[in-house]
Design a protein around this motif. Structure first.
Motif, short mmCIF file in Angstrom:
data_model
loop_
_atom_site.label_atom_id
_atom_site.label_comp_id
_atom_site.label_asym_id
_atom_site.label_seq_id
_atom_site.Cartn_x
_atom_site.Cartn_y
_atom_site.Cartn_z
N LEU A 142 27.18 2.19 47.92
CA LEU A 142 26.17 2.92 47.14
C LEU A 142 24.77 2.38 47.43
O LEU A 142 23.83 3.14 47.69
N ARG A 143 24.64 1.07 47.40
CA ARG A 143 23.33 0.47 47.62
C ARG A 143 22.86 0.67 49.06
O ARG A 143 21.67 0.88 49.31
N ALA A 144 23.81 0.63 49.99
CA ALA A 144 23.45 0.83 51.40
C ALA A 144 22.91 2.23 51.64
O ALA A 144 22.10 2.44 52.55
N GLN A 145 23.34 3.21 50.83
CA GLN A 145 22.87 4.58 50.97
C GLN A 145 21.67 4.88 50.06
O GLN A 145 21.27 6.03 49.93
N GLY A 146 21.11 3.84 49.48
CA GLY A 146 19.88 4.02 48.71
C GLY A 146 20.07 4.32 47.25
O GLY A 146 19.09 4.62 46.55
N TYR A 147 21.30 4.24 46.74
CA TYR A 147 21.56 4.48 45.33
C TYR A 147 21.58 3.17 44.55
O TYR A 147 21.85 2.10 45.11
N GLN A 148 21.30 3.26 43.26
CA GLN A 148 21.43 2.12 42.36
C GLN A 148 22.66 2.33 41.48
O GLN A 148 22.67 3.21 40.63
N PRO A 149 23.74 1.56 41.68
CA PRO A 149 24.95 1.73 40.88
C PRO A 149 24.71 1.37 39.42
O PRO A 149 24.06 0.36 39.11
N LEU A 150 25.26 2.20 38.53
CA LEU A 150 25.12 1.98 37.09
C LEU A 150 26.48 2.26 36.43
O LEU A 150 26.94 3.40 36.41
N LEU A 151 27.12 1.22 35.93
CA LEU A 151 28.44 1.34 35.32
C LEU A 151 28.31 1.79 33.88
O LEU A 151 27.64 1.15 33.07
N ALA A 152 28.98 2.89 33.56
CA ALA A 152 28.94 3.44 32.20
C ALA A 152 29.83 2.63 31.26
O ALA A 152 30.95 2.25 31.63
N HIS A 153 29.31 2.35 30.09
CA HIS A 153 30.02 1.67 28.99
C HIS A 153 31.06 0.63 29.43
O HIS A 153 32.25 0.75 29.10
N PHE B 215 24.39 -2.17 34.08
CA PHE B 215 25.30 -1.81 32.99
C PHE B 215 24.59 -0.92 31.96
O PHE B 215 23.43 -1.15 31.63
N GLN B 216 25.33 0.05 31.45
CA GLN B 216 24.85 0.93 30.38
C GLN B 216 25.75 0.79 29.16
O GLN B 216 26.97 0.92 29.27
N THR C 13 22.20 -10.68 27.70
CA THR C 13 21.15 -9.74 28.16
C THR C 13 21.61 -8.98 29.40
O THR C 13 20.93 -8.92 30.41
N TRP C 14 22.77 -8.38 29.26
CA TRP C 14 23.38 -7.60 30.34
C TRP C 14 23.21 -6.10 30.15
O TRP C 14 23.86 -5.31 30.85
N VAL C 15 22.39 -5.66 29.23
CA VAL C 15 22.27 -4.23 28.96
C VAL C 15 21.01 -3.71 29.64
O VAL C 15 19.89 -4.02 29.23
#
Length: 227
Positions: free
Chosen positions: A122-133, A157-158, A183-185
């Motif tokens: 994901l990061r290599a293709q320019g996206y920022q990964p965001l894990l839901a809940h 993290f979300q 402080t992981w949110v």
């Protein structure tokens, strides 16, 4: 960000009337921009990018018609399955924000394999990964090390509103407390599926951990910036 307000495409709202009830309340709270994120999964909700873009046009027309002071974006909440991997390979993921955030969830039964590799791609293709809940996945409740490794690998993290109020049970609430303490949110999300979910907001702002929420490095505000 993170809601299910596109009628009839997943397990969220079922009608424009339910959507309007949610949007009116969000606007009344002072929220200016809503990024709704329908489920996308191979077996349950194989929503296409074209369908989601049409949904965005429909929702924006709805708020314009009813003069609700909101801007609407539609992204997705992806389940990590074969459909997701195919979309990733084809560079056809729906993202949001200037950082091209991609919201994804994992299965509920067991920890996903090769998650670090997926984050890398994901990061290599320019996206920022965001894990839901992530606080809701029970396989992480007794061991924070895998989550720490995900953050080190560049995954954000979300947290769900409801996790701080006990909506999903005490264990999830306790896990949410650990996230807040560390402080992981990075994002706070409503995960609204229906108008009755709005009742959680009052419980959120009166919760014992609300002071910790205000100390998080939240990125929600940056989403007000234009693309």
């Amino acid at each position: 960000m993170h809601s299910h307000l596109l009628p009839g495409v997943d397990d969220g709202v079922t009608s424009p009337e339910e959507t309007l009830a949610c949007l009116h309340q969000l606007a009344a709270w002072g929220i200016q921009r809503v990024i709704t994120t329908p489920h996308v999964s191979q077996d349950w909700y194989p929503n296409t990018q074209d369908a989601l873009l049409k949904g965005q046009v429909m929702l924006q027309a709805l708020v314009n018609e009813h003069q609700i002071p909101l801007t609407i974006d539609v992204a997705a909440e992806y389940l990590l399955d074969d459909l997701f991997l195919n979309l990733l390979r084809a560079d056809q993921l729906s993202s949001f924000g200037q950082q091209k955030y991609v919201l994804f969830e994992t299965g509920w039964a067991a920890a996903p394999v090769f998650l670090n590799e997926i984050i890398f791609h994901l990061r290599a293709q320019g996206y920022q990964p965001l894990l839901a809940h992530p606080e809701r996945y029970t396989y992480y409740h007794n061991d924070l090390k895998p989550l720490a490794e995900l953050r080190k690998a560049g995954c954000l993290f979300q947290l769900n509103w409801g996790s701080m109020t006990g909506r999903y049970g005490r264990r999830v609430q306790a896990q949410a407390h650990k996230f807040l303490t560390n402080t992981w949110v990075d994002f706070m999300g409503s995960d609204i599926h229906r108008p009755t979910d709005l009742n959680l907001f009052d419980q959120l702002v009166s919760s014992a951990d609300y002071h910790l929420l205000k100390q998080q490095p939240l990125r929600n505000q940056e989403l007000l910036l234009k693309k």
